[in-house]
Write a protein that holds these residues in place. Sequence first.
Motif, short mmCIF file in Angstrom:
data_model
loop_
_atom_site.label_atom_id
_atom_site.label_comp_id
_atom_site.label_asym_id
_atom_site.label_seq_id
_atom_site.Cartn_x
_atom_site.Cartn_y
_atom_site.Cartn_z
N TRP A 157 0.84 -1.20 0.00
CA TRP A 157 0.00 0.00 0.00
C TRP A 157 0.87 1.25 0.00
CZ3 TRP A 157 -5.10 -0.82 -0.65
CH2 TRP A 157 -5.60 -2.09 -0.33
N ALA A 158 0.47 2.24 -0.76
CA ALA A 158 1.20 3.50 -0.82
C ALA A 158 0.97 4.29 0.47
CB ALA A 158 0.74 4.31 -2.03
N LEU A 159 2.06 4.75 1.07
CA LEU A 159 1.99 5.57 2.27
C LEU A 159 2.85 6.81 2.08
CD1 LEU A 159 2.53 2.83 5.03
CD2 LEU A 159 0.34 3.82 4.32
N SER A 160 2.39 7.93 2.59
CA SER A 160 3.23 9.13 2.58
C SER A 160 4.32 8.95 3.63
CB SER A 160 2.40 10.37 2.92
OG SER A 160 2.02 10.35 4.29
N PRO A 161 5.42 9.73 3.55
CA PRO A 161 6.48 9.61 4.56
C PRO A 161 5.97 9.79 5.99
CG PRO A 161 7.28 10.86 2.68
CD PRO A 161 5.80 10.66 2.46
N SER A 162 5.05 10.74 6.19
CA SER A 162 4.52 10.97 7.54
C SER A 162 3.66 9.80 8.00
CB SER A 162 3.70 12.27 7.58
OG SER A 162 4.51 13.39 7.36
N GLU A 163 2.84 9.26 7.09
CA GLU A 163 2.02 8.10 7.43
C GLU A 163 2.90 6.91 7.78
OE1 GLU A 163 -1.94 8.96 4.63
OE2 GLU A 163 -0.27 7.74 3.88
N ARG A 164 3.93 6.68 6.98
CA ARG A 164 4.82 5.54 7.22
C ARG A 164 5.48 5.65 8.59
NH1 ARG A 164 7.15 1.49 4.62
NH2 ARG A 164 6.03 2.06 2.72
N LEU A 165 6.03 6.81 8.90
CA LEU A 165 6.71 6.99 10.18
C LEU A 165 5.74 6.79 11.34
CD1 LEU A 165 9.25 7.77 11.76
CD2 LEU A 165 8.54 10.17 11.55
N ALA A 166 4.54 7.40 11.25
CA ALA A 166 3.56 7.26 12.33
C ALA A 166 3.15 5.81 12.53
CB ALA A 166 2.33 8.12 12.02
N LEU A 167 2.99 5.06 11.44
CA LEU A 167 2.56 3.67 11.54
C LEU A 167 3.68 2.76 12.03
CD1 LEU A 167 0.36 3.68 8.36
CD2 LEU A 167 -0.42 3.03 10.65
N ILE A 168 4.93 3.07 11.70
CA ILE A 168 6.05 2.29 12.24
C ILE A 168 6.11 2.48 13.75
CG2 ILE A 168 8.57 2.10 12.31
CD1 ILE A 168 8.52 2.89 9.31
N VAL A 169 5.94 3.72 14.21
CA VAL A 169 5.92 3.99 15.65
C VAL A 169 4.73 3.29 16.30
CG1 VAL A 169 5.55 5.78 17.38
CG2 VAL A 169 7.20 6.15 15.53
N ARG A 187 -1.45 8.84 22.29
CA ARG A 187 -0.57 9.72 23.08
C ARG A 187 0.85 9.15 23.14
NH1 ARG A 187 -2.32 13.83 25.72
NH2 ARG A 187 -4.45 13.01 25.66
N GLN A 188 0.98 7.83 23.34
CA GLN A 188 2.31 7.22 23.35
C GLN A 188 3.03 7.42 22.01
OE1 GLN A 188 0.97 3.25 24.38
NE2 GLN A 188 2.05 3.34 26.35
N ALA A 189 2.28 7.23 20.93
CA ALA A 189 2.87 7.39 19.60
C ALA A 189 3.33 8.83 19.38
CB ALA A 189 1.87 6.98 18.53
N ALA A 190 2.50 9.80 19.80
CA ALA A 190 2.86 11.21 19.64
C ALA A 190 4.12 11.55 20.43
CB ALA A 190 1.70 12.09 20.07
N ASP A 199 10.84 18.83 15.74
CA ASP A 199 10.44 20.05 15.01
C ASP A 199 9.10 19.91 14.30
OD1 ASP A 199 12.85 21.21 15.76
OD2 ASP A 199 13.89 20.52 13.95
N GLU A 200 8.49 18.72 14.35
CA GLU A 200 7.27 18.49 13.58
C GLU A 200 6.00 18.61 14.41
OE1 GLU A 200 7.56 14.90 11.31
OE2 GLU A 200 9.47 15.48 10.39
N ASP A 201 6.13 18.88 15.71
CA ASP A 201 4.97 19.18 16.57
C ASP A 201 3.88 18.11 16.46
OD1 ASP A 201 3.49 20.58 18.42
OD2 ASP A 201 2.51 21.84 16.91
N TRP A 202 4.24 16.89 16.83
CA TRP A 202 3.28 15.79 16.80
C TRP A 202 2.34 15.88 18.01
CZ3 TRP A 202 2.65 12.32 12.89
CH2 TRP A 202 3.66 12.26 11.93
N THR A 203 1.06 15.69 17.77
CA THR A 203 0.06 15.59 18.84
C THR A 203 -0.70 14.29 18.65
OG1 THR A 203 -1.70 16.66 17.57
CG2 THR A 203 -0.21 18.10 18.82
#
Length: 264
Positions: A157-169, A187-190, A199-203
Amino acid sequence: MSERLAQLDGTALPSTHHSLAWGVPPGESGTLHVLAVTGGITVGPREGRTILFGRNRPDVHVCVGENDRRISRHQGSLTHRDDQWWISTSGRLPLRLPGSRLLFSEDEPLPLAPGYTPLFVRGSSGREHLLEVHVGARDGGRQRTEHDAPTRPPHTWALSPSERLALIVLGQRYLLHEAYPNPLSWRQAAEHLNDLRPDEDWTHKKVEHLVVGVRTRLSRGGVAGLTREEVGEPVGNTLNHNLVRELMESTTLVPPDLGLLNHD
């Protein structure tokens, strides 16, 4: 390593080689592929043939954790006997196999099943060092051809870089092959993402938005078990569990992706 490789009559795999989870070229039954982040080898089966792996690059065939002094200089070996490859460890730290099976130096060697097996050894500061192993199937070229076919479903499945990183975490416990994994909470993932990319301000809302978007897209693409209507209440972690399992089974996410989390 080149001299040792010549003695084995094997082929070197570069550090840029794709994950063995994506398959290997057709070859002789029992052919062994071994890959770490530093590279690896491919060798044919032969009674008594032994592949060494560990931290001391000059003395092993595949180097694992060369910058981590908790990894033994000779961490373990793969030996071919009785028409099978056997894994054993001589290091102080155990090897972790799928299902969280731990293999200690005092244990008898374990036979490796045909196909893909990821092996982990935990180093310093929680680092997880991955050794990928693939044993060629015994039932002829048909199965190997299927493993190698790029168009064979399920497709990635195609994932954007941000989607891939969030899903790996979110799904790191699955990629580590823990016995009973669960997705991290939003919250743990953020918190983990902010440690990685401050620098990406994850919530937790940002993580949730990205992951729900992927679930919706895959559900529309025909993947079952990704909506509340399908699984019923209480939902708990079921939707994200099903999502991570689909991403792993389709090889959209594979254990080497843990490298993005500073696991190597």
